[in-house]
Design an enzyme around this catalytic site. Structure first.
Site, PDB file in Angstrom:
ATOM      1  N   PRO A 180      34.421   4.390 -15.185  1.00  0.00           N
ATOM      2  CA  PRO A 180      35.130   4.349 -13.900  1.00  0.00           C
ATOM      3  C   PRO A 180      34.178   4.656 -12.744  1.00  0.00           C
ATOM      4  O   PRO A 180      33.089   5.201 -12.944  1.00  0.00           O
ATOM      5  CB  PRO A 180      36.187   5.452 -14.046  1.00  0.00           C
ATOM      6  CG  PRO A 180      36.277   5.738 -15.508  1.00  0.00           C
ATOM      7  CD  PRO A 180      34.930   5.444 -16.072  1.00  0.00           C
ATOM      8  N   CYS A 181      34.595   4.315 -11.541  1.00  0.00           N
ATOM      9  CA  CYS A 181      33.733   4.535 -10.381  1.00  0.00           C
ATOM     10  C   CYS A 181      33.382   6.012 -10.260  1.00  0.00           C
ATOM     11  O   CYS A 181      34.136   6.896 -10.684  1.00  0.00           O
ATOM     12  CB  CYS A 181      34.396   4.015  -9.109  1.00  0.00           C
ATOM     13  SG  CYS A 181      35.588   5.141  -8.369  1.00  0.00           S
ATOM     14  N   LEU A 182      32.229   6.289  -9.686  1.00  0.00           N
ATOM     15  CA  LEU A 182      31.739   7.658  -9.582  1.00  0.00           C
ATOM     16  C   LEU A 182      32.679   8.555  -8.786  1.00  0.00           C
ATOM     17  O   LEU A 182      32.758   9.760  -9.029  1.00  0.00           O
ATOM     18  CB  LEU A 182      30.345   7.654  -8.950  1.00  0.00           C
ATOM     19  CG  LEU A 182      29.234   7.041  -9.809  1.00  0.00           C
ATOM     20  CD1 LEU A 182      27.971   6.833  -8.987  1.00  0.00           C
ATOM     21  CD2 LEU A 182      28.944   7.930 -11.016  1.00  0.00           C
ATOM     22  N   SER A 184      35.697   8.849  -9.038  1.00  0.00           N
ATOM     23  CA  SER A 184      36.753   9.384  -9.894  1.00  0.00           C
ATOM     24  C   SER A 184      36.360  10.726 -10.513  1.00  0.00           C
ATOM     25  O   SER A 184      37.194  11.384 -11.141  1.00  0.00           O
ATOM     26  CB  SER A 184      37.091   8.387 -11.003  1.00  0.00           C
ATOM     27  OG  SER A 184      36.017   8.273 -11.923  1.00  0.00           O
TER      28      SER A 184
END
Length: 279
Positions: A180-182, A184
């Site tokens: 997941p994107c950082l 998150s």
């Protein structure tokens, strides 16, 4: 090439029918397995000129995921356009509200809509799978706003099923852990900054280099919390001192090991507690 079960063969035929009835695709590509499979199938069933991947090289995307995405498109002869979304400049996003993902996807799909002007007959696609529909994903609201289509979800493929199809086609990242994107990694309502994202990325890269494949480093402001797979906790605890020292050197004041182990979406638990309180 792995042989597919009759059930998955049927799912693949459904996907072929889905793509074959449309003129072309602009795929929101992150380098993860979901959007990778969508882009691969668009290329397979619609042809090179009608399948375009678009990736945003934003601060919240790991550099190595960006590099892997570029490598995939080169290896499979797929058109790739690189854009730069500026979500960190948006206060609605960087203040990190519960619906942060909505604003991220709003930026992305807005930019894809502009690319669509060059290919007016093409659909904008996402990698949303059937499992995602049961999770807390504000980005799905943005997808609906911009009429983004999701072939994997439409054909009701689960994460496990799409991985099996990706393995069948020998896609290199078929078993790549979710990434997941950082952003998150930062608890809701704690501001997102470029520095925090850099620290998280560097810490997770360090853990990967130490042999831990699927990891999270949550950034709680004053401390970082390390998660690895439950079965690898003993391995991590055996070198706990080394890990803590190395991650502290990246700018964390304190580092803690999460004894529960990695749980995807762990920070969403705060939302459940909040909703129960409101109820």
């Amino acid at each position: 090439m792995q042989t597919l079960s009759d059930h998955l063969k049927h799912k693949l035929h459904q996907l072929e029918d889905w793509f074959s009835t449309r003129k072309g695709s602009i795929v929101a590509f992150s380098g993860g397995i979901d959007s990778t499979l969508v882009l691969f199938l668009a290329r397979k069933f619609q042809g090179k000129e009608c399948a375009i991947g678009v990736i945003s090289n934003s601060e919240s995307l790991k550099a190595k995921d960006f590099e892997l995405a570029q490598s995939f498109c080169r290896d499979f002869d797929i058109q790739l356009e690189v854009i730069k979304t500026e979500e960190l400049a948006d206060l609605r996003y960087n203040q990190n509200p519960e619906n942060r993902c909505y604003f991220c996807k709003e930026h992305l799909f807005h930019d894809l809509r502009e690319i669509q002007q060059k290919y007016p007959d093409f659909d904008v696609l996402s990698g949303t799978n059937h499992d995602d529909l049961g999770d807390y994903r504000p980005g799905l609201q943005a997808a609906s706003k911009f009429s983004v289509k999701a072939p994997i979800a439409d054909c009701q493929l689960t994460k496990d099923e799409l991985r099996q199809i990706a393995k069948h086609f020998e896609l290199p990242n078929w078993d790549k852990p979710a990434s997941p994107c950082l952003s998150s990694r930062i608890p809701y309502n704690q501001p997102i900054t470029h520095q925090k994202l850099q620290q998280v990325e560097a810490a997770e890269n360090l853990l990967n280099e130490l042999g831990f494949r699927d990891v999270r480093v949550r950034h709680y402001g004053s401390y970082g919390q390390v998660e690895v797979q439950k079965q690898e906790l003993d391995k991590l605890l055996a070198i706990e001192g080394q890990v803590i020292a190395q991650i502290r050197s990246l700018g964390f004041q304190e580092v803690r090991i999460d004894r529960e182990g990695l749980v995807s979406g762990k920070l969403n638990r705060a939302l459940k507690g909040l909703n129960q309180t409101k109820a």
